[in-house]
Design an enzyme around this catalytic site. Structure first.
Site, mmCIF file in Angstrom:
data_model
loop_
_atom_site.group_PDB
_atom_site.id
_atom_site.type_symbol
_atom_site.label_atom_id
_atom_site.label_comp_id
_atom_site.label_asym_id
_atom_site.label_seq_id
_atom_site.Cartn_x
_atom_site.Cartn_y
_atom_site.Cartn_z
ATOM 1 N N HIS A 4 -29.273 6.244 71.888
ATOM 2 C CA HIS A 4 -30.064 5.419 72.817
ATOM 3 C C HIS A 4 -30.578 6.426 73.949
ATOM 4 O O HIS A 4 -31.197 5.802 74.769
ATOM 5 C CB HIS A 4 -28.922 4.386 73.730
ATOM 6 C CG HIS A 4 -28.263 3.722 72.671
ATOM 7 N ND1 HIS A 4 -27.006 3.960 71.908
ATOM 8 C CD2 HIS A 4 -28.616 2.468 72.358
ATOM 9 C CE1 HIS A 4 -26.785 2.833 71.395
ATOM 10 N NE2 HIS A 4 -27.554 2.125 71.392
ATOM 11 N N GLY A 20 -27.993 1.040 87.831
ATOM 12 C CA GLY A 20 -27.774 -0.158 86.617
ATOM 13 C C GLY A 20 -29.519 -0.235 86.284
ATOM 14 O O GLY A 20 -29.841 -0.574 85.089
ATOM 15 N N ARG A 24 -35.095 1.247 89.315
ATOM 16 C CA ARG A 24 -34.315 2.105 90.328
ATOM 17 C C ARG A 24 -34.437 3.610 90.086
ATOM 18 O O ARG A 24 -34.607 4.488 90.930
ATOM 19 C CB ARG A 24 -33.158 1.461 90.851
ATOM 20 C CG ARG A 24 -32.670 1.970 92.085
ATOM 21 C CD ARG A 24 -31.207 1.741 92.616
ATOM 22 N NE ARG A 24 -31.149 0.212 92.335
ATOM 23 C CZ ARG A 24 -29.879 -0.518 91.849
ATOM 24 N NH1 ARG A 24 -29.024 0.123 91.428
ATOM 25 N NH2 ARG A 24 -29.981 -1.742 91.573
ATOM 26 N N ARG A 43 -35.731 1.808 74.840
ATOM 27 C CA ARG A 43 -35.315 0.457 75.254
ATOM 28 C C ARG A 43 -35.610 0.150 76.845
ATOM 29 O O ARG A 43 -35.133 -0.430 77.605
ATOM 30 C CB ARG A 43 -33.918 0.145 75.187
ATOM 31 C CG ARG A 43 -33.442 0.162 73.921
ATOM 32 C CD ARG A 43 -31.790 -0.009 73.706
ATOM 33 N NE ARG A 43 -31.495 -0.245 72.282
ATOM 34 C CZ ARG A 43 -30.983 -1.622 72.063
ATOM 35 N NH1 ARG A 43 -30.813 -2.533 72.557
ATOM 36 N NH2 ARG A 43 -30.803 -1.639 70.705
ATOM 37 N N VAL A 88 -25.301 4.642 91.479
ATOM 38 C CA VAL A 88 -25.805 4.258 92.559
ATOM 39 C C VAL A 88 -26.172 2.752 92.184
ATOM 40 O O VAL A 88 -27.384 2.436 91.798
ATOM 41 C CB VAL A 88 -27.091 5.222 93.106
ATOM 42 C CG1 VAL A 88 -26.785 6.715 93.689
ATOM 43 C CG2 VAL A 88 -28.144 5.609 91.923
ATOM 44 N N GLU A 178 -18.962 -5.692 91.609
ATOM 45 C CA GLU A 178 -20.074 -4.984 90.979
ATOM 46 C C GLU A 178 -19.623 -5.115 89.425
ATOM 47 O O GLU A 178 -18.634 -5.886 89.114
ATOM 48 C CB GLU A 178 -20.437 -3.742 91.351
ATOM 49 C CG GLU A 178 -19.491 -2.746 91.563
ATOM 50 C CD GLU A 178 -19.003 -2.004 90.238
ATOM 51 O OE1 GLU A 178 -19.910 -1.218 89.902
ATOM 52 O OE2 GLU A 178 -18.005 -2.241 89.560
ATOM 53 N N MET A 179 -20.531 -4.205 88.424
ATOM 54 C CA MET A 179 -20.140 -4.515 86.931
ATOM 55 C C MET A 179 -19.764 -3.331 86.313
ATOM 56 O O MET A 179 -20.119 -3.503 84.900
ATOM 57 C CB MET A 179 -21.252 -5.419 86.455
ATOM 58 C CG MET A 179 -21.316 -6.734 87.323
ATOM 59 S SD MET A 179 -22.648 -7.969 86.830
ATOM 60 C CE MET A 179 -21.814 -8.208 84.963
ATOM 61 N N GLU A 180 -19.603 -2.173 86.809
ATOM 62 C CA GLU A 180 -19.804 -1.061 85.873
ATOM 63 C C GLU A 180 -18.762 -0.021 86.493
ATOM 64 O O GLU A 180 -18.386 0.879 85.348
ATOM 65 C CB GLU A 180 -21.156 -0.300 85.812
ATOM 66 C CG GLU A 180 -22.233 -0.925 85.198
ATOM 67 C CD GLU A 180 -22.945 -1.780 86.374
ATOM 68 O OE1 GLU A 180 -22.659 -1.969 87.342
ATOM 69 O OE2 GLU A 180 -23.583 -2.823 85.643
ATOM 70 N N ASP A 203 -25.638 -8.272 98.702
ATOM 71 C CA ASP A 203 -25.427 -9.633 98.901
ATOM 72 C C ASP A 203 -24.098 -9.833 99.670
ATOM 73 O O ASP A 203 -23.163 -8.968 99.206
ATOM 74 C CB ASP A 203 -26.070 -10.631 97.914
ATOM 75 C CG ASP A 203 -25.095 -10.264 96.683
ATOM 76 O OD1 ASP A 203 -25.786 -9.281 96.107
ATOM 77 O OD2 ASP A 203 -24.197 -10.845 96.512
HETATM 78 O O1 LIG Z 1 -27.695 -2.913 90.896
HETATM 79 P P1 LIG Z 1 -26.955 -2.499 89.661
HETATM 80 O O2 LIG Z 1 -26.514 -1.074 89.556
HETATM 81 O O3 LIG Z 1 -27.434 -3.009 88.535
HETATM 82 O O4 LIG Z 1 -25.437 -3.103 89.852
HETATM 83 C C1 LIG Z 1 -25.106 -4.505 90.219
HETATM 84 O O5 LIG Z 1 -26.330 -5.447 89.989
HETATM 85 C C2 LIG Z 1 -26.325 -5.716 88.369
HETATM 86 C C3 LIG Z 1 -26.102 -7.284 88.594
HETATM 87 O O6 LIG Z 1 -27.099 -7.864 89.461
HETATM 88 C C4 LIG Z 1 -24.823 -5.382 87.842
HETATM 89 O O7 LIG Z 1 -25.233 -4.382 87.147
HETATM 90 C C5 LIG Z 1 -24.164 -4.884 89.078
HETATM 91 O O8 LIG Z 1 -23.146 -3.963 88.935
HETATM 92 O O1 LIG Z 2 -22.337 -7.421 90.432
HETATM 93 C C1 LIG Z 2 -22.779 -7.963 91.440
HETATM 94 C C2 LIG Z 2 -23.933 -7.043 92.143
HETATM 95 C C3 LIG Z 2 -24.179 -7.544 93.289
HETATM 96 N N1 LIG Z 2 -23.932 -8.973 93.753
HETATM 97 C C4 LIG Z 2 -22.857 -9.491 93.083
HETATM 98 O O2 LIG Z 2 -22.620 -10.507 93.506
HETATM 99 N N2 LIG Z 2 -22.287 -8.910 91.835
#
Ligand SMILES: O=P(O)(O)O[C@H]1O[C@H](CO)[C@@H](O)[C@H]1O
Ligand SMILES: O=c1cc[nH]c(=O)[nH]1
Length: 233
Positions: A4, A20, A24, A43, A88, A178-180, A203
């Site tokens: 990738h 992410g 950015r 990608r 970041v 967050e998600m990672e 937020d």
């Molecule tokens: O701004 P990034 O780095 O993408 O991180 C946050 O934003 C995304 C969600 O909007 C998810 O990836 C979350 O972890």
């Molecule tokens: O994963 C995320 C990123 C920003 N704000 C959220 O609520 N969740």
């Protein structure tokens, strides 16, 4: 190249910033790095290498969520021998004293992701930041006069979640969602590399206050400077 990432082996630095959002990554390369060259467009997950205060640094988009980040981190480590990985990212705050645009250093990352349960046969693993990077980032933030928040974040598999248990996570002192990060910390540990997540609160989930999509892509310079200065310290 790896599956990738379309770079030659020597085109990626040993320290990589990981937003992410690939745009950015482009913004960071164009505004914070000198002589940045794009090494990946596969990608549209842009990756760049340049220098910051004389030190070679790369910045690579990871996409959103654990599965996407895990692909890029596995390949950065296994195919490009990356040593230091600094996310970041953005996050949503769930504590009253954590404000929009605050910078969080994720000391640890709880998660509902299946990745670690699959890896460790259902046993809990505690994904943790590298202390050396965490300490340097904290010192950089203090020197800049930032009131950094340091603590446990929650890496969620779902951005939209009907059954979210935010109140419970807040009670247990989770600072933000967050998600990672949980996957980043676990993979860095597996390969004995250093990792840290530096997050900007985009937020506030309790108050509903939020930043714009443009701000998420192009601002948050405190976070980027903390990550870059920690990387060269
Ligand atoms: O701004 P990034 O780095 O993408 O991180 C946050 O934003 C995304 C969600 O909007 C998810 O990836 C979350 O972890
Ligand atoms: O994963 C995320 C990123 C920003 N704000 C959220 O609520 N969740």
């Amino acid at each position: 190249m790896s599956v990738h990432i379309g770079a030659k082996t020597d085109e990626i630095a040993e320290t990589v910033l990981l937003p992410g959002d690939p745009l950015r990554a482009k913004y960071i390369a164009e505004n914070f790095l000198e002589s940045a060259v794009c090494y990946n467009e596969v990608r549209n997950m842009f990756g760049y290498t340049g220098t910051y205060k004389g030190k070679r640094i790369s910045v690579q988009g990871t996409g959103m969520g654990v599965p996407s980040l895990a692909i890029y981190v596995n390949e950065l480590i296994s195919s490009y021998n990356v040593q230091n990985l600094i996310r970041v990212g953005t996050c949503g705050a769930i504590q009253k004293d954590v404000k929009v645009r605050d910078v969080i250093l994720a000391m640890s990352a709880s998660t509902d992701s299946q990745m670690n349960r699959l890896t460790f046969g259902g046993v809990d693993y505690a994904p943790t930041a590298n202390f050396d990077l965490l300490k340097k980032a904290y010192e950089v933030g203090e020197a800049k006069g930032l009131s950094l928040k340091v603590g446990n974040v929650f890496t969620a598999d779902m951005f939209y979640n009907d059954n979210s248990e935010l109140e419970k996570w807040a009670k247990y002192q989770i600072l933000a969602i967050e998600m990672e990060s949980a996957a980043l910390y676990t993979l860095a540990a597996k390969f004995n590399r250093k990792a840290l997540s530096v997050l900007t609160v985009s937020d506030h989930i309790l108050t509903g206050e939020e930043t714009t999509a443009e701000e998420r892509q192009t601002t948050f310079s405190d976070m980027v400077e903390v990550a870059l200065e920690a990387a060269i310290k």
